[in-house]
Design a protein around this motif. Structure first.
Motif, PDB file in Angstrom:
ATOM      1  N   ALA A 318       0.832  -1.202   0.000  1.00  0.00           N
ATOM      2  CA  ALA A 318       0.000   0.000   0.000  1.00  0.00           C
ATOM      3  C   ALA A 318       0.869   1.256   0.000  1.00  0.00           C
ATOM      4  N   LYS A 319       1.970   1.188   0.788  1.00  0.00           N
ATOM      5  CA  LYS A 319       2.855   2.356   0.895  1.00  0.00           C
ATOM      6  C   LYS A 319       3.485   2.747  -0.439  1.00  0.00           C
ATOM      7  N   ILE A 320       3.842   1.739  -1.226  1.00  0.00           N
ATOM      8  CA  ILE A 320       4.616   2.063  -2.441  1.00  0.00           C
ATOM      9  C   ILE A 320       3.741   2.185  -3.688  1.00  0.00           C
ATOM     10  N   ALA A 321       2.437   1.918  -3.547  1.00  0.00           N
ATOM     11  CA  ALA A 321       1.585   1.789  -4.739  1.00  0.00           C
ATOM     12  C   ALA A 321       1.644   3.006  -5.668  1.00  0.00           C
ATOM     13  N   ASP A 322       1.509   4.198  -5.111  1.00  0.00           N
ATOM     14  CA  ASP A 322       1.429   5.391  -5.975  1.00  0.00           C
ATOM     15  C   ASP A 322       2.752   5.657  -6.687  1.00  0.00           C
ATOM     16  N   GLU A 323       3.830   5.601  -5.895  1.00  0.00           N
ATOM     17  CA  GLU A 323       5.148   5.855  -6.495  1.00  0.00           C
ATOM     18  C   GLU A 323       5.476   4.829  -7.571  1.00  0.00           C
ATOM     19  N   LEU A 324       5.111   3.598  -7.281  1.00  0.00           N
ATOM     20  CA  LEU A 324       5.399   2.525  -8.233  1.00  0.00           C
ATOM     21  C   LEU A 324       4.613   2.736  -9.532  1.00  0.00           C
ATOM     22  N   ALA A 325       3.375   3.136  -9.390  1.00  0.00           N
ATOM     23  CA  ALA A 325       2.553   3.379 -10.583  1.00  0.00           C
ATOM     24  C   ALA A 325       3.187   4.465 -11.442  1.00  0.00           C
ATOM     25  N   ALA A 326       3.683   5.515 -10.776  1.00  0.00           N
ATOM     26  CA  ALA A 326       4.305   6.623 -11.521  1.00  0.00           C
ATOM     27  C   ALA A 326       5.583   6.150 -12.212  1.00  0.00           C
ATOM     28  N   LEU A 327       6.393   5.364 -11.498  1.00  0.00           N
ATOM     29  CA  LEU A 327       7.630   4.848 -12.086  1.00  0.00           C
ATOM     30  C   LEU A 327       7.338   3.964 -13.299  1.00  0.00           C
ATOM     31  N   ARG A 328       6.342   3.117 -13.146  1.00  0.00           N
ATOM     32  CA  ARG A 328       5.973   2.215 -14.246  1.00  0.00           C
ATOM     33  C   ARG A 328       5.545   3.015 -15.476  1.00  0.00           C
ATOM     34  N   GLN A 329       4.797   4.062 -15.214  1.00  0.00           N
ATOM     35  CA  GLN A 329       4.342   4.910 -16.307  1.00  0.00           C
ATOM     36  C   GLN A 329       5.545   5.474 -17.071  1.00  0.00           C
ATOM     37  N   PHE A 440      22.628  -4.566  -2.159  1.00  0.00           N
ATOM     38  CA  PHE A 440      21.309  -4.207  -1.624  1.00  0.00           C
ATOM     39  C   PHE A 440      20.623  -3.106  -2.448  1.00  0.00           C
ATOM     40  N   SER A 441      21.093  -2.911  -3.690  1.00  0.00           N
ATOM     41  CA  SER A 441      20.576  -1.803  -4.514  1.00  0.00           C
ATOM     42  C   SER A 441      19.061  -1.812  -4.669  1.00  0.00           C
ATOM     43  N   ALA A 442      18.475  -2.970  -4.846  1.00  0.00           N
ATOM     44  CA  ALA A 442      17.015  -3.014  -5.038  1.00  0.00           C
ATOM     45  C   ALA A 442      16.392  -3.900  -3.967  1.00  0.00           C
ATOM     46  N   TYR A 443      16.945  -3.809  -2.769  1.00  0.00           N
ATOM     47  CA  TYR A 443      16.490  -4.668  -1.674  1.00  0.00           C
ATOM     48  C   TYR A 443      15.180  -4.142  -1.090  1.00  0.00           C
ATOM     49  N   GLY A 444      14.262  -5.045  -0.888  1.00  0.00           N
ATOM     50  CA  GLY A 444      13.002  -4.670  -0.224  1.00  0.00           C
ATOM     51  C   GLY A 444      12.164  -3.728  -1.080  1.00  0.00           C
ATOM     52  N   TYR A 445      11.104  -3.234  -0.515  1.00  0.00           N
ATOM     53  CA  TYR A 445      10.160  -2.433  -1.299  1.00  0.00           C
ATOM     54  C   TYR A 445      10.706  -1.035  -1.578  1.00  0.00           C
ATOM     55  N   GLN A 446      11.222  -0.403  -0.548  1.00  0.00           N
ATOM     56  CA  GLN A 446      11.725   0.960  -0.736  1.00  0.00           C
ATOM     57  C   GLN A 446      12.962   0.942  -1.642  1.00  0.00           C
ATOM     58  N   GLY A 447      13.818  -0.046  -1.428  1.00  0.00           N
ATOM     59  CA  GLY A 447      15.018  -0.170  -2.254  1.00  0.00           C
ATOM     60  C   GLY A 447      14.663  -0.374  -3.721  1.00  0.00           C
ATOM     61  N   PHE A 448      13.599  -1.100  -3.927  1.00  0.00           N
ATOM     62  CA  PHE A 448      13.117  -1.341  -5.290  1.00  0.00           C
ATOM     63  C   PHE A 448      12.719  -0.018  -5.950  1.00  0.00           C
ATOM     64  N   LEU A 449      11.963   0.796  -5.220  1.00  0.00           N
ATOM     65  CA  LEU A 449      11.564   2.100  -5.760  1.00  0.00           C
ATOM     66  C   LEU A 449      12.798   2.983  -6.012  1.00  0.00           C
ATOM     67  N   ASP A 450      13.709   2.969  -5.049  1.00  0.00           N
ATOM     68  CA  ASP A 450      14.929   3.787  -5.205  1.00  0.00           C
ATOM     69  C   ASP A 450      15.674   3.386  -6.473  1.00  0.00           C
ATOM     70  N   PHE A 451      15.708   2.084  -6.728  1.00  0.00           N
ATOM     71  CA  PHE A 451      16.409   1.612  -7.909  1.00  0.00           C
ATOM     72  C   PHE A 451      15.688   2.070  -9.191  1.00  0.00           C
ATOM     73  N   GLY A 452      14.362   2.047  -9.149  1.00  0.00           N
ATOM     74  CA  GLY A 452      13.596   2.535 -10.295  1.00  0.00           C
ATOM     75  C   GLY A 452      13.898   3.997 -10.577  1.00  0.00           C
ATOM     76  N   GLN A 453      14.009   4.769  -9.500  1.00  0.00           N
ATOM     77  CA  GLN A 453      14.327   6.190  -9.670  1.00  0.00           C
ATOM     78  C   GLN A 453      15.718   6.339 -10.271  1.00  0.00           C
ATOM     79  N   ARG A 454      16.630   5.470  -9.844  1.00  0.00           N
ATOM     80  CA  ARG A 454      17.995   5.536 -10.366  1.00  0.00           C
ATOM     81  C   ARG A 454      18.003   5.275 -11.882  1.00  0.00           C
ATOM     82  N   ILE A 455      17.177   4.321 -12.312  1.00  0.00           N
ATOM     83  CA  ILE A 455      17.078   4.032 -13.751  1.00  0.00           C
ATOM     84  C   ILE A 455      16.533   5.268 -14.474  1.00  0.00           C
ATOM     85  N   LEU A 456      15.501   5.824 -13.896  1.00  0.00           N
ATOM     86  CA  LEU A 456      14.888   7.000 -14.519  1.00  0.00           C
ATOM     87  C   LEU A 456      15.895   8.147 -14.613  1.00  0.00           C
ATOM     88  N   ASP A 457      16.657   8.343 -13.557  1.00  0.00           N
ATOM     89  CA  ASP A 457      17.653   9.425 -13.545  1.00  0.00           C
ATOM     90  C   ASP A 457      18.690   9.237 -14.655  1.00  0.00           C
TER      91      ASP A 457
END
Lengths: 495, 440
Positions: A318-329, A440-457
């Motif tokens: 639930a915590k990551i749903a919105d950010e993840l949706a934006a990253l996926r987009q 631990f670059s994409a470890y856990g839920y928050q790490g996963f989002l952080d990694f997505g942001q890194r790709i986007l950057d």
């Protein structure tokens, strides 16, 4: 199901013979997943190369792993060049200490500086003196003696020398057989370290502890892992780097062994399970959503705390749903190539797809068709079961010329790698590339989002990539760039 | 040489494949285990001022990745195949096969394999650099010898003013590019035409290598590394050489250096004097301006220790003593300088301006060096010029530490050099920035 571990032998069998591991292959995920029965079933044939570039060796992996044990010393019986990897080990060690608020210190390692004379007459006495000297200089809780191509080829009797040293040194002296030429699979060096720890350090359990052996490299996500496990009322002991000999002695008392990388931990995890009944959590690794879900469920189920796992998973989703949706987009439609060690490669293919990134090719540096329990690597099984059988997959042993050729043909939008020395070549081709240096670059839920942001950057500002690619030349002939990437893989079986 | 090595500060002979990488469009081919090249690149490349892959370094280097099969049955067939295909795959103009411990012990004849390819017209040489044979300083000499013997042809003429420059070992010295550039500038000011094979650019690389036999003389700026090469060039091509043992850092030594070269080359002393005067004026403008801080900042070091290869141990000592007025504590020379060169090298440290002498110790074992330094006591904070290994010791003895010698893993080095007048200014900047940063 054949169990592959033999702790009676002082030397661990290499992965080629134990697991049927390979370094040359081109096919797809479906094919490697179908070849999980090892030598008894449809063993994957290794394909040798008619042209090769420098790779790595077991001793490098052994040093990477041993040099960061908090209170051990290493004696490397070799010419001086064999410790040329330890300058990097030292930088990593200092960084790790800094991150833990510890004072500055160097790694504790002595090399026997083997010379031409030593290759003729042997250097047993010198090795004995080096072991004594390591004990005097570092006052360690254990000494690991690593071997080399030279000590192996001249037939130095390491075991007798160590036997003699044990009589006068009051701490464990453990041989680590990691001669570079013996295995083309450098991860065999990790097995050699774990074998040495299992046979010389780990003690039979006195009592059961409330801890989990967390097998990793840097422990950079210590807090996150701790927080996650706290929910289950257990705590991690990060191994092997920065653990103490005393902590390693008690690995047998743990509730379970968990890991960030199956290639790294497989041998240790399965051996502890077999020898001392410490369960080894064999789920896919906690990279990305499916990985973290599966890992938490496996831990929950092991502890009989399934509800805690489910509650945590629900909260975090639930915590990551919105950010993840934006990253996926933003990342949707991105075409990626993955080149990493096995297990990491397979886990990252899965997690990239979770961002709606299309992985068009996967490569790993070697491949273990089975793990030490005789079963298929879970991350490969997961890929095969989620419809990725057709995904092209090759085993390239860090061969830059193959990867460069492949990237030049596929022209992906993104290259994701691990291990130094590959990202730069993708970038020179104008392809945004990320090296997953930190495990631990994409470890856990928050790490996963952080990694997505890194790709986007990295894909958002491509100016460095453009500049580098426009102003550098590739060291390959036009002829090579027009060939099939796997032209030099010879059609032969293992000899 | 020390019995053991703790804290590696040079690598083995095979590490000299970096000297091949330093020649533009030359590609090394390693007949070695899969890990040799990678390990060596870590100390001489990544951990040494962030010198990465470049054109064809790192994992792009062709290598036979010797395994058990080659150890048992021999690796010549494998090498022949890898070399043959490297010639097709790699875009290069010169190939150098380097053997390793494994291939040398099992007795593979890489030289014979190279001869076959040479006969077919391929630009290829081979050199036996088994790691147990010695250091990469020694390996560097072996590589240059192989190029001289197997690749260079007599020029048939001498080009007046053309000077081959041989000095610091590429990659082992993280400042090598800046240093060769600086020496090039200095020699050009004297009106000479420096010929340098290491580094990028149309005048360097293979073009420079092929031109080497036509030089008026060879200039070796090195305490000992490369001496065997200039002697070999003299034997083979009759080219005389000037051996200048000290890396010229700062006005005193650089002035002496320029005068010595001018005299040897037959250039008028007046011309050298004019060049020196101009460069000194620029140098002292800055030193003059910085002097208030140099004299009045309360924490400036007065004494210095050096833990470095012989190039830097000698060059830095000359500058810090003769130009900056510092006093030497023990100078540790870590490059495994062969015993036959040690006396001459030690003598250089007995002869500083003002009658100052420095104690010299030849040790390659960092652990032994650190124990020796720990036994000393210092009245004020010393300056410790060494490597990244010495940062720990520096903290213990409360020294200011600057990494200048392998491994320089805590710095990025691009075109920086400490040589000459402008190099000395860089060094002053680096040392005193360290002090000021520590202060605030």
């Amino acid at each position: 199901m054949a169990f592959k571990i033999d702790l009676e032998n002082p030397e661990v069998a290499i992965r080629e013979t134990r697991l049927g591991s390979i370094t040359g292959y081109n096919g797809n995920i479906g094919e490697i997943a179908a070849c999980a029965e090892g030598a008894g079933g449809c063993a994957l044939k290794n394909r040798e190369r008619q042209f090769s570039q420098m790779s790595a060796c077991s001793s490098g992996c052994a040093h990477t792993y041993l040099t960061r044990i908090a209170d051990a010393a290493i004696v490397n019986h070799a010419p001086v060049g064999c410790i040329a990897d330890t300058t990097v080990n030292n930088a990593e060690y200092k960084w790790g200490r800094k991150a833990r608020g510890l004072g500055r210190a160097n790694i504790r390692l002595i090399n026997t500086n083997m010379t031409e004379n030593d290759t003729v007459f042997g250097a047993a006495e010198k090795l004995k003196r080096a072991i004594r000297e390591a004990y005097r200089r570092f006052n360690p809780k254990a000494i690991f003696v690593t071997t080399s191509c030279v000590s192996g080829i001249i037939g130095e009797d390491i075991l007798s020398i160590i036997q003699a040293a044990r009589a006068e040194i009051p701490v464990p002296v453990a041989p680590v057989f990691c001669e570079g030429f013996k295995s083309q699979i450098w991860a065999s060096g990790f097995d050699a370290v774990f074998h040495a720890i299992l046979t010389n350090i780990v003690k039979p359990p006195q009592k059961k502890s409330n801890k989990m052996n967390m097998i990793n490299f840097t422990g950079s996500a210590r807090k996150k892992v701790q927080e996650m496990l706290e929910r289950f009322g257990v705590e991690p002991v990060f191994m092997v780097p920065f653990s103490t000999i005393e902590q390693l002695e008690k690995a047998s008392e743990a509730l379970a062994t968990i890991s960030i990388c199956g290639t790294l931990s497989g041998y240790f995890g399965h051996a502890l399970e077999k020898q001392y009944g410490v369960p080894y959590v064999k789920s896919i690794q906690p990279h990305g959503i499916a990985g973290t879900d599966a890992w938490l469920r496996a831990i929950g189920s092991l502890l009989g705390k399934e509800k805690i796992a489910e509650d945590y998973i629900r909260e975090e989703h639930a915590k990551i749903a919105d950010e993840l949706a934006a990253l996926r987009q933003s990342l949707k439609g991105t075409r990626a190539v993955v080149g990493m060690g096995p297990n990491y490669a397979h886990n990252y293919i899965r997690l990239l797809e979770e961002f709606s990134i299309e992985v068009v090719w996967g490569a790993s540096w070697h491949y273990d068709p089975i793990y030490d329990n005789g079963k298929i690597p879970p991350a490969v099984q997961h890929l095969a079961e989620s419809g990725k059988e057709e995904l092209p997959f090759s085993v390239v042993d860090q061969q830059v010329y193959e990867i460069v050729n492949l990237l030049n043909r596929l022209k992906p939008d993104l290259y994701i790698g691990r291990h130094p020395g590959m990202t730069v070549w993708a970038t020179k081709l104008g392809i945004p590339a990320i090296m997953v240096n930190d495990e631990f670059s994409a470890y856990g839920y928050q790490g996963f989002l952080d990694f997505g942001q890194r790709i986007l950057d990295i894909m958002t500002n491509r100016n460095f990539i453009r500049q580098l690619s426009e102003h550098t030349r590739m060291p390959y002939t036009d002829w090579w760039m027009e060939q099939d990437a796997f032209r030099f893989l010879r059609e032969t079986g293992r000899e | 040489m020390s019995e053991f090595i703790e804290q590696i500060r040079y690598v083995c002979a095979l590490g000299s494949y970096h000297s091949v990488l330093a020649i533009e469009r030359a590609v090394p081919i390693l007949h070695a285990g899969g890990g040799c090249g990678q390990k060596l690149a870590r100390t001489l490349g990544l951990s040494n001022g962030c010198q990465g892959s470049g054109y064809t370094g790192g994992h792009s280097i062709p290598c036979s990745n010797i395994g058990e099969k080659e150890v048992v049955f021999g690796g010549e067939n494998k090498l022949r195949e890898v070399v043959g295909n490297a010639l097709k795959v790699m875009d290069a103009d010169l190939f150098v096969i380097l053997t390793a411990c494994t291939s040398d012990i099992i007795g593979d004849d890489a030289l014979e394999i190279a001869r076959r390819f040479q006969k077919d017209g391929y630009p290829l040489v081979a050199v036996e650099t088994g790691g147990f044979k010695g250091t990469n300083f020694f390996g560097h000499e072996l590589v240059l010898d192989a190029l001289i013997e197997q690749y260079l042809k007599p020029a048939g003429h001498t080009e007046p003013g053309l000077v081959n420059v041989w000095s610091v070992v590429p990659y082992q010295d993280p400042f090598w590019m800046g240093t060769y550039n600086e020496i090039e500038k200095l020699l050009s000011l004297l009106g000479l035409t420096p010929n340098i094979i290491f580094g990028p650019g149309p005048k360097r690389g293979i073009a420079a290598l092929r031109k080497a036999p036509a030089a008026q003389f060879n200039l070796l700026i090195s305490p000992w590394v490369g001496l065997s090469n200039v002697k070999r060039l003299e034997d083979k091509f009759g080219t005389p050489y000037l051996h200048y043992p000290s890396l010229p850092i700062g006005p005193s030594e650089t002035g002496r250096f320029l005068r010595a070269v001018a005299e040897y080359a037959g250039i008028e002393a007046k011309r050298a004097d004019k060049v020196i005067k101009n460069l000194e004026a620029q140098y002292f403008y800055f030193i003059d301006r910085a002097s208030d801080s140099l004299l009045e900042t309360r924490l400036m070091p007065r004494r210095f220790l050096t833990v470095a290869d012989s190039f830097y141990a000698l060059g830095l000592a000359r500058f810090l003593i003769e130009d900056m007025g510092l006093l030497p504590e023990t100078q540790y020379i870590t490059d495994g300088a062969p015993p036959k060169y040690q006396q001459a090298l030690a003598d250089e440290f007995k002869n500083f301006a003002g009658g100052i002498k420095a104690e010299v110790k030849f040790l390659s074992d960092g652990g032994e060096i650190h124990e020796d330094i720990r036994r000393k006591s210092f009245r004020a904070r010393p300056l410790l010029l060494g490597s990244a290994w010495d940062r720990v010791l520096a903290q213990e003895i409360n020294a200011y530490q600057l990494s200048v010698s392998t491994p320089v893993s805590n710095r990025m080095v691009l075109d920086r050099s400490y040589v000459g007048y402008s190099g000395a200014l860089r060094l002053v900047e680096d040392i005193y920035t360290l002090v000021l940063e520590d202060y605030q």
